[in-house]
Design a protein around this motif. Structure first.
Motif, short mmCIF file in Angstrom:
data_model
loop_
_atom_site.label_atom_id
_atom_site.label_comp_id
_atom_site.label_asym_id
_atom_site.label_seq_id
_atom_site.Cartn_x
_atom_site.Cartn_y
_atom_site.Cartn_z
N ALA A 167 -4.80 -11.24 -0.96
CA ALA A 167 -4.11 -10.31 -1.68
C ALA A 167 -4.55 -9.64 -2.81
N TRP A 168 -3.76 -8.97 -3.32
CA TRP A 168 -4.05 -8.02 -4.49
C TRP A 168 -3.21 -7.82 -5.83
N ASP A 247 -12.08 -8.48 -16.53
CA ASP A 247 -10.96 -7.83 -15.85
C ASP A 247 -10.24 -6.78 -16.04
N VAL A 248 -9.99 -6.40 -17.61
CA VAL A 248 -9.56 -5.39 -18.04
C VAL A 248 -10.03 -4.29 -17.75
N GLU A 249 -11.43 -4.30 -18.22
CA GLU A 249 -12.26 -3.14 -18.07
C GLU A 249 -12.53 -2.77 -16.56
N VAL A 250 -12.53 -3.86 -15.73
CA VAL A 250 -12.84 -3.45 -14.26
C VAL A 250 -11.60 -2.63 -13.65
N LYS A 251 -10.34 -2.98 -14.29
CA LYS A 251 -9.15 -2.28 -13.63
C LYS A 251 -9.27 -0.78 -14.16
N GLU A 252 -9.66 -0.65 -15.50
CA GLU A 252 -9.76 0.88 -15.83
C GLU A 252 -10.58 1.57 -15.32
N LEU A 253 -11.97 0.88 -15.04
CA LEU A 253 -13.01 1.51 -14.13
C LEU A 253 -12.63 2.05 -12.98
N LEU A 254 -11.84 1.11 -12.11
CA LEU A 254 -11.29 1.46 -10.78
C LEU A 254 -10.47 2.64 -11.00
N GLU A 275 -8.04 -4.31 -4.34
CA GLU A 275 -7.86 -4.08 -5.95
C GLU A 275 -7.99 -2.64 -6.05
N ALA A 276 -9.15 -1.99 -5.72
CA ALA A 276 -9.55 -0.79 -5.95
C ALA A 276 -8.23 0.18 -5.28
N LEU A 277 -7.87 0.21 -3.96
CA LEU A 277 -6.88 0.70 -3.32
C LEU A 277 -5.64 0.69 -4.26
N SER A 278 -5.48 -0.46 -4.73
CA SER A 278 -3.99 -0.92 -5.44
C SER A 278 -4.03 0.09 -6.67
#
Length: 351
Positions: A167-168, A247-254, A275-278
């Motif tokens: 899940a996400w 992980d914080v930076e990945v979320k912002e990049l997404l 995760e990207a779709l979310s």
């Protein structure tokens, strides 16, 4: 208390397999009784989740897979417990519980691990898979795709296999940080983003080849080993190789990418596009393995072996609302299904 969870993976590097184990345990911890289960981890484990009802027991100093084959079964025998393993492997002398096999890449794709470590890991996993297939241990996997690969490859009774997906929702707990965009002069919706890896399976070669053919588009590659992948990304003016990002930076990049690219050759599930779709990102995704099963018509598909595409033309393709994929998967649902499976398996063993 009848079950003990194999916690070896909480002493290893973080992976999607660890994510699955952590999130499933956190849900079970919320619904089980106090000390109904125990999580057994090596004494040196440093990524153990905080649990309220599941007892955490540190046991044994043996390193690596030997802990799984010696210390963990020794604990099971001493406490008359049944083992549950989340990490594709389990004790060979305790094949009476539950094992989660996320995929069988080690069996079907030996080309993915050609280093000494990769070859040894392949031998170990293939031994486990073979012994598991001949036993009566209950198997959990994460997609119908992986279930039928297990059935077709090892002739396993389908009734032994239960599908409980990833899940996400974990990404909602991560706070974003726009500094990564400012530091690299990245504009909102102005770049294609992918997570890099040395693994052949993750196929960063596709990004390299497509970037060469789309010089007017900017590609951002992140990952601990994205630099020096053998594809000479540094030689391309339209690629920014960030190296390791949190992980914080990945979320912002997404959140701010034009699209997230996931060109994987093989996956048992493939969490990153979810995760990207979310985060509201568009997704360009490989059409290989389980990915069409998981994502349906919510992403734009590519052939991971074909590079002659125009990414802007690809983005013009229509897709369905992301919620068609996001709505199918939740950690709460998966955790409850796993807890139910534990109860059912315990009842059958008593009969």
């Amino acid at each position: 208390m009848k079950y003990a969870f194999n916690g070896l993976l909480f002493a290893q590097r973080q992976t999607g397999v660890m994510r699955y184990a952590r999130e499933i345990l956190l849900v079970i911890d919320q619904i089980c009784k106090k000390n109904e289960f125990v999580l057994v981890v090596p004494e040196y484990a440093d990524k153990v989740p905080e649990l309220q009802n599941i007892k955490v027991e540190r046991y044994g100093n043996i390193k690596g897979n030997l802990w799984e084959q010696i210390s963990f079964p020794r604990y099971l025998k001493a406490h008359n417990l049944t083992g549950v393993s989340f990490n594709n492997t389990c004790p060979l002398c305790a094949l009476d519980g539950i094992i989660v096999i996320h995929d069988i890449a080690y069996k079907l794709h030996p080309e993915f691990g050609t280093s000494l470590h990769g070859r040894l890991s392949r031998i170990y996993h293939r031994l486990i898979f073979s012994r598991v297939s001949k036993s009566k241990i209950k198997i959990v996997t994460v997609t119908q795709f992986s279930k039928y690969q297990l059935i077709d490859t090892y002739r396993i009774d389908p009734n032994r296999i239960t599908v409980i997906g990833n899940a996400w929702q974990h990404i909602k707990q991560i706070k974003g940080n726009s500094n990564i965009l400012l530091r690299n002069d990245l504009k909102d919706k102005g770049y294609y983003f992918t997570l890099g890896s040395m693994s052949i399976m993750k196929n960063t070669k596709w990004v390299y080849e497509v970037a060469k053919r789309n010089p007017d588009s900017l590609f951002v590659l992140a990952g601990a080993k994205s630099k020096g992948t053998g594809n000479s990304f540094e030689q391309l003016n339209n690629v920014i190789a960030l190296g390791f990002v949190s992980d914080v930076e990945v979320k912002e990049l997404l959140k701010h990418c034009r699209a997230f690219i996931y060109p994987s050759i093989y996956d048992g599930f493939g969490i990153p596009p979810l995760e990207a779709l979310s985060q509201g990102a568009e997704v360009i995704c490989s059409n290989a393995a389980c990915l069409p099963e998981v994502y349906g018509n919510t992403v734009r598909y590519i052939d991971p072996y074909k590079y002659d595409i125009n990414v802007e033309d690809k983005m013009k393709e229509a897709v369905c609302d992301a919620n068609f994929a996001l709505g199918k998967y939740s950690w709460r649902k998966s955790g409850e299904e796993f807890y139910k499976l534990l109860a059912e398996n315990d009842s059958r063993n008593k009969e």
